[in-house]
Design a protein around this motif. Structure first.
Motif, PDB file in Angstrom:
ATOM      1  N   ARG A 129       1.317  -1.105   0.125  1.00 25.39           N
ATOM      2  CA  ARG A 129       0.202  -0.147   0.251  1.00 25.39           C
ATOM      3  C   ARG A 129       1.012   1.069  -0.109  1.00 25.39           C
ATOM      4  NH1 ARG A 129      -4.859  -1.484   3.523  1.00 25.39           N
ATOM      5  NH2 ARG A 129      -5.830  -3.475   2.466  1.00 25.39           N
ATOM      6  N   GLU A 130       2.099   0.880   0.599  1.00 24.40           N
ATOM      7  CA  GLU A 130       3.243   2.146   0.773  1.00 24.40           C
ATOM      8  C   GLU A 130       3.367   3.039  -1.024  1.00 24.40           C
ATOM      9  OE1 GLU A 130       5.509   1.762   3.518  1.00 24.40           O
ATOM     10  OE2 GLU A 130       4.327   1.916   5.471  1.00 24.40           O
ATOM     11  N   VAL A 131       3.887   1.693  -1.525  1.00 22.68           N
ATOM     12  CA  VAL A 131       4.508   2.338  -3.077  1.00 22.68           C
ATOM     13  C   VAL A 131       3.725   2.342  -4.000  1.00 22.68           C
ATOM     14  CG1 VAL A 131       7.009   0.714  -1.849  1.00 22.68           C
ATOM     15  CG2 VAL A 131       4.419  -0.402  -3.445  1.00 22.68           C
ATOM     16  N   GLY A 132       2.088   1.337  -3.443  1.00 18.81           N
ATOM     17  CA  GLY A 132       0.684   1.684  -4.053  1.00 18.81           C
ATOM     18  C   GLY A 132       1.045   0.969  -5.240  1.00 18.81           C
ATOM     19  N   LEU A 133       1.174  -0.291  -5.004  1.00 23.69           N
ATOM     20  CA  LEU A 133       1.370  -1.907  -5.545  1.00 23.69           C
ATOM     21  C   LEU A 133      -0.309  -2.436  -4.735  1.00 23.69           C
ATOM     22  CD1 LEU A 133       4.479  -2.687  -6.259  1.00 23.69           C
ATOM     23  CD2 LEU A 133       3.082  -2.250  -7.928  1.00 23.69           C
ATOM     24  N   TYR A 134      -0.977  -2.426  -3.626  1.00 21.94           N
ATOM     25  CA  TYR A 134      -1.578  -2.948  -3.298  1.00 21.94           C
ATOM     26  C   TYR A 134      -2.939  -2.929  -4.174  1.00 21.94           C
ATOM     27  CZ  TYR A 134      -4.940  -5.496  -0.038  1.00 21.94           C
ATOM     28  OH  TYR A 134      -5.941  -6.205   0.109  1.00 21.94           O
ATOM     29  N   ASP A 135      -3.794  -2.046  -4.961  1.00 20.75           N
ATOM     30  CA  ASP A 135      -4.667  -1.433  -4.885  1.00 20.75           C
ATOM     31  C   ASP A 135      -4.185  -2.411  -7.400  1.00 20.75           C
ATOM     32  OD1 ASP A 135      -5.878  -0.222  -3.550  1.00 20.75           O
ATOM     33  OD2 ASP A 135      -5.685   1.536  -3.622  1.00 20.75           O
ATOM     34  N   LEU A 136      -3.578  -2.423  -7.540  1.00 21.86           N
ATOM     35  CA  LEU A 136      -3.359  -2.662  -8.596  1.00 21.86           C
ATOM     36  C   LEU A 136      -3.311  -4.413  -8.863  1.00 21.86           C
ATOM     37  CD1 LEU A 136      -2.225  -2.815 -11.524  1.00 21.86           C
ATOM     38  CD2 LEU A 136       0.152  -2.581 -10.649  1.00 21.86           C
ATOM     39  N   PHE A 137      -2.837  -4.927  -7.585  1.00 26.40           N
ATOM     40  CA  PHE A 137      -2.851  -5.675  -7.539  1.00 26.40           C
ATOM     41  C   PHE A 137      -4.393  -6.652  -7.510  1.00 26.40           C
ATOM     42  CE2 PHE A 137       2.180  -5.989  -7.669  1.00 26.40           C
ATOM     43  CZ  PHE A 137       2.755  -7.911  -7.769  1.00 26.40           C
ATOM     44  N   LYS A 138      -4.805  -6.121  -6.402  1.00 24.96           N
ATOM     45  CA  LYS A 138      -6.525  -6.257  -6.205  1.00 24.96           C
ATOM     46  C   LYS A 138      -6.885  -6.210  -6.505  1.00 24.96           C
ATOM     47  CE  LYS A 138      -9.516  -8.028  -3.564  1.00 24.96           C
ATOM     48  NZ  LYS A 138      -9.801  -8.466  -2.993  1.00 24.96           N
ATOM     49  N   THR A 139      -7.255  -5.039  -7.790  1.00 24.81           N
ATOM     50  CA  THR A 139      -8.123  -5.036  -9.040  1.00 24.81           C
ATOM     51  C   THR A 139      -7.476  -6.403  -9.617  1.00 24.81           C
ATOM     52  OG1 THR A 139      -7.645  -2.504  -9.250  1.00 24.81           O
ATOM     53  CG2 THR A 139      -8.290  -3.597 -10.549  1.00 24.81           C
ATOM     54  N   TYR A 140      -6.149  -6.441 -10.146  1.00 28.04           N
ATOM     55  CA  TYR A 140      -5.742  -7.686 -11.171  1.00 28.04           C
ATOM     56  C   TYR A 140      -6.876  -8.490 -10.408  1.00 28.04           C
ATOM     57  CZ  TYR A 140      -3.018 -10.736 -14.476  1.00 28.04           C
ATOM     58  OH  TYR A 140      -3.234 -11.457 -15.588  1.00 28.04           O
ATOM     59  N   GLU A 141      -6.496  -8.655  -9.678  1.00 34.42           N
ATOM     60  CA  GLU A 141      -6.895 -10.317  -8.169  1.00 34.42           C
ATOM     61  C   GLU A 141      -8.602 -10.093  -9.226  1.00 34.42           C
ATOM     62  OE1 GLU A 141      -7.596 -11.519  -4.659  1.00 34.42           O
ATOM     63  OE2 GLU A 141      -5.551 -11.820  -5.103  1.00 34.42           O
ATOM     64  N   ASP A 142      -9.293  -9.295  -9.397  1.00 36.86           N
ATOM     65  CA  ASP A 142     -10.787  -9.296  -8.724  1.00 36.86           C
ATOM     66  C   ASP A 142     -10.773  -9.203 -10.466  1.00 36.86           C
ATOM     67  OD1 ASP A 142     -10.929  -8.491  -6.018  1.00 36.86           O
ATOM     68  OD2 ASP A 142     -11.279  -6.882  -6.249  1.00 36.86           O
ATOM     69  N   ARG A 143     -10.791  -8.426 -10.976  1.00 37.16           N
ATOM     70  CA  ARG A 143     -10.890  -9.505 -12.622  1.00 37.16           C
ATOM     71  C   ARG A 143     -10.431 -10.576 -13.358  1.00 37.16           C
ATOM     72  NH1 ARG A 143      -8.161  -4.321 -15.042  1.00 37.16           N
ATOM     73  NH2 ARG A 143      -6.286  -6.038 -15.303  1.00 37.16           N
TER      74      ARG A 143
END
Length: 119
Positions: free
Chosen positions: A97-111
């Motif tokens: 989350r600090e480096v801004g990758l959590y949302d990217l991986f979570k969105t990719y996983e959900d999609r």
């Protein structure tokens, strides 16, 4: 470089003339003069930074969710399963989350999981 050379040598010579006679031994006087020359180099760096400001401004801002990031995640998925963000330890989640990758991986996983459900 000229500013640095002139300023550091001038301060060295001035310190050599002023401090060397006051020192207990000539070696200490020369060492103090050399210290003055080093301080002159630092001062010349500050002067040059004021006179010649940088021509470029570097900013570090990563855009999340861009196409190249999705392509990288697709390539990682082809090499083997990436895993789920829910399985990560809390320390890793916080770091992502600090480096801004959590949302990217979570969105990719959900999609990616939505695509599997459709198939």
């Amino acid at each position: 470089m000229a500013i640095g050379a002139v300023l550091s040598v001038a301060i060295y010579l001035a310190a050599l003339a002023i401090l060397a006679p006051l020192a207990a031994t000539p070696a200490i006087g020369k060492a103090l003069a050399m210290l003055g020359g080093i301080l002159g180099s630092v001062a010349s760096g500050a002067i040059c930074a004021r006179i010649f400001p940088p021509k470029r401004i570097v900013s570090e801002a990563a855009q999340t969710g861009t196409e190249w990031q999705r392509e990288v995640l697709d390539q990682l998925e082809q090499e083997g399963p990436i895993g789920r963000v829910a399985e990560l330890p809390p320390a890793v989640v916080q770091e992502m989350r600090e480096v801004g990758l959590y949302d990217l991986f979570k969105t990719y996983e959900d999609r990616h999981s939505a695509k599997k459900e459709v198939e």
